[in-house]
Scaffold this motif. Structure first.
Motif, PDB file in Angstrom:
ATOM      1  N   GLU A 261     -57.203 -34.315  35.310  1.00 29.91           N
ATOM      2  CA  GLU A 261     -56.938 -33.630  33.873  1.00 29.91           C
ATOM      3  C   GLU A 261     -56.754 -34.286  32.761  1.00 29.91           C
ATOM      4  N   VAL A 262     -57.251 -33.981  31.747  1.00 34.51           N
ATOM      5  CA  VAL A 262     -57.313 -34.664  30.521  1.00 34.51           C
ATOM      6  C   VAL A 262     -56.341 -33.903  29.652  1.00 34.51           C
ATOM      7  N   VAL A 263     -55.373 -34.466  29.020  1.00 33.96           N
ATOM      8  CA  VAL A 263     -54.353 -33.804  28.175  1.00 33.96           C
ATOM      9  C   VAL A 263     -54.867 -34.334  26.680  1.00 33.96           C
ATOM     10  N   VAL A 264     -55.145 -33.278  25.716  1.00 32.18           N
ATOM     11  CA  VAL A 264     -55.275 -33.620  24.555  1.00 32.18           C
ATOM     12  C   VAL A 264     -53.927 -33.282  23.466  1.00 32.18           C
ATOM     13  N   TYR A 265     -53.673 -34.175  22.716  1.00 30.95           N
ATOM     14  CA  TYR A 265     -52.575 -34.386  21.719  1.00 30.95           C
ATOM     15  C   TYR A 265     -53.059 -34.142  20.339  1.00 30.95           C
ATOM     16  N   ARG A 266     -52.038 -33.829  19.686  1.00 34.55           N
ATOM     17  CA  ARG A 266     -52.399 -33.592  18.158  1.00 34.55           C
ATOM     18  C   ARG A 266     -51.836 -34.753  17.408  1.00 34.55           C
ATOM     19  N   GLY A 267     -51.121 -35.746  17.946  1.00 30.15           N
ATOM     20  CA  GLY A 267     -50.654 -36.927  17.555  1.00 30.15           C
ATOM     21  C   GLY A 267     -51.383 -38.073  17.989  1.00 30.15           C
ATOM     22  N   THR A 268     -51.257 -39.293  17.196  1.00 24.87           N
ATOM     23  CA  THR A 268     -52.011 -40.523  17.811  1.00 24.87           C
ATOM     24  C   THR A 268     -51.069 -41.110  18.802  1.00 24.87           C
ATOM     25  N   ASN A 269     -51.655 -41.845  19.718  1.00 29.79           N
ATOM     26  CA  ASN A 269     -51.086 -42.512  20.781  1.00 29.79           C
ATOM     27  C   ASN A 269     -50.420 -41.573  21.820  1.00 29.79           C
ATOM     28  N   CYS A 270     -51.203 -40.666  21.855  1.00 31.79           N
ATOM     29  CA  CYS A 270     -50.570 -39.327  22.763  1.00 31.79           C
ATOM     30  C   CYS A 270     -49.231 -38.936  22.678  1.00 31.79           C
ATOM     31  N   THR A 271     -48.965 -38.623  21.358  1.00 31.65           N
ATOM     32  CA  THR A 271     -47.421 -38.177  20.927  1.00 31.65           C
ATOM     33  C   THR A 271     -47.908 -37.088  20.444  1.00 31.65           C
ATOM     34  N   GLY A 272     -46.663 -36.141  20.153  1.00 28.39           N
ATOM     35  CA  GLY A 272     -46.783 -35.016  19.454  1.00 28.39           C
ATOM     36  C   GLY A 272     -47.098 -33.686  20.422  1.00 28.39           C
ATOM     37  N   THR A 273     -47.396 -32.972  20.038  1.00 31.39           N
ATOM     38  CA  THR A 273     -47.779 -31.539  20.540  1.00 31.39           C
ATOM     39  C   THR A 273     -48.876 -31.647  21.436  1.00 31.39           C
ATOM     40  N   VAL A 274     -48.990 -30.966  22.601  1.00 25.34           N
ATOM     41  CA  VAL A 274     -49.986 -31.004  23.567  1.00 25.34           C
ATOM     42  C   VAL A 274     -50.930 -29.908  22.794  1.00 25.34           C
ATOM     43  N   GLY A 275     -52.120 -30.062  22.725  1.00 30.83           N
ATOM     44  CA  GLY A 275     -52.912 -29.286  22.239  1.00 30.83           C
ATOM     45  C   GLY A 275     -53.587 -28.312  23.196  1.00 30.83           C
TER      46      GLY A 275
END
Length: 78
Positions: A43-57
């Motif tokens: 699976e690939v998780v998409v984040y709304r922040g840089t460096n895989c931080t913040g909310t998971v989109g």
């Protein structure tokens, strides 16, 4: 002990290709908006922040494609 890696290719925005990316690898872009083609076995998780931080989109399952208009970074799950 060797690191685990996904098998296959992750393509982002039509041109950037990551072949057999390592589990947990994070990739970031300077602008929002990602077009993801996940041809890996992870699976690939998409984040709304840089460096895989913040909310998971969203999560892109193996073998699927997705558009993430607010995505900035992705992480390979493993």
């Amino acid at each position: 002990m060797s690191a685990q890696a996904a098998t296959g290719t992750l393509t982002v925005n039509g041109g950037e290709k990551f072949i057999n990316p390592h589990d947990g690898a994070c990739f970031s872009w300077p602008k929002k908006g990602l077009d993801i083609k996940n041809q890996t076995n992870r699976e690939v998780v998409v984040y709304r922040g840089t460096n895989c931080t913040g909310t998971v989109g969203q999560v892109v399952p193996p073998g699927k494609s997705a558009k993430a208009p607010r995505g900035v970074s992705v992480k390979i799950q493993g």
